[in-house]
Design a protein around this motif. Sequence first.
Motif, short mmCIF file in Angstrom:
data_model
loop_
_atom_site.label_atom_id
_atom_site.label_comp_id
_atom_site.label_asym_id
_atom_site.label_seq_id
_atom_site.Cartn_x
_atom_site.Cartn_y
_atom_site.Cartn_z
N SER A 19 0.82 -1.20 0.00
CA SER A 19 0.00 0.00 0.00
C SER A 19 0.86 1.26 0.00
O SER A 19 1.96 1.28 0.54
CB SER A 19 -0.89 -0.03 1.24
N SER A 72 -0.16 3.95 1.45
CA SER A 72 -0.50 4.70 2.65
C SER A 72 0.60 4.55 3.70
O SER A 72 1.37 3.60 3.68
CB SER A 72 -1.83 4.24 3.22
N ARG A 73 0.64 5.51 4.60
CA ARG A 73 1.61 5.43 5.68
C ARG A 73 0.92 5.75 7.00
O ARG A 73 -0.05 6.50 7.03
CB ARG A 73 2.79 6.34 5.45
N VAL A 74 1.42 5.18 8.04
CA VAL A 74 0.85 5.36 9.37
C VAL A 74 1.53 6.55 10.03
O VAL A 74 2.76 6.58 10.16
CB VAL A 74 1.03 4.08 10.22
N ILE A 75 0.75 7.54 10.42
CA ILE A 75 1.28 8.72 11.10
C ILE A 75 1.34 8.46 12.60
O ILE A 75 2.32 8.77 13.25
CB ILE A 75 0.44 9.96 10.77
N SER A 95 0.32 5.34 15.55
CA SER A 95 -0.18 3.99 15.81
C SER A 95 -1.49 4.11 16.60
O SER A 95 -1.85 5.19 17.07
CB SER A 95 0.84 3.19 16.62
N ASP A 96 -2.20 3.00 16.75
CA ASP A 96 -3.44 3.02 17.54
C ASP A 96 -3.19 3.54 18.95
O ASP A 96 -3.95 4.36 19.47
CB ASP A 96 -4.05 1.62 17.61
N PHE A 145 -2.47 7.28 18.91
CA PHE A 145 -3.69 8.03 18.63
C PHE A 145 -4.57 8.11 19.87
O PHE A 145 -5.13 9.16 20.19
CB PHE A 145 -4.45 7.39 17.47
#
Length: 88
Positions: A2, A4-7, A9-10, A13
């Motif tokens: 993908s 997309s990139r993760v800014i 983590s859960d 956040f």
Amino acid sequence: MSDSRVILSDGQFNITLQRLAHQLIEMYDDFAGVCIIGIQERGVFLADRLYDIIESKQPHGVPLRGKLDITFYRDDYRIRQDPLKASS
């Protein structure tokens, strides 16, 4: 793979939401005259999560929450091939 990139983590956040909720509680204490508004579509989920966190920590709670649909105020409204439709 993908693009997309993760800014955040859960976990990061959730910490950010908790911190924001605590700052709002510190600033507005009884939340008189305050409401939390989420912009359709995904902003409503964020507003709901923030509302739930504040509600669990503040005995008075937040008096009002709502959602706002900005579909017809978007700058790409007139140039899209498919017409935009308001969210419910």
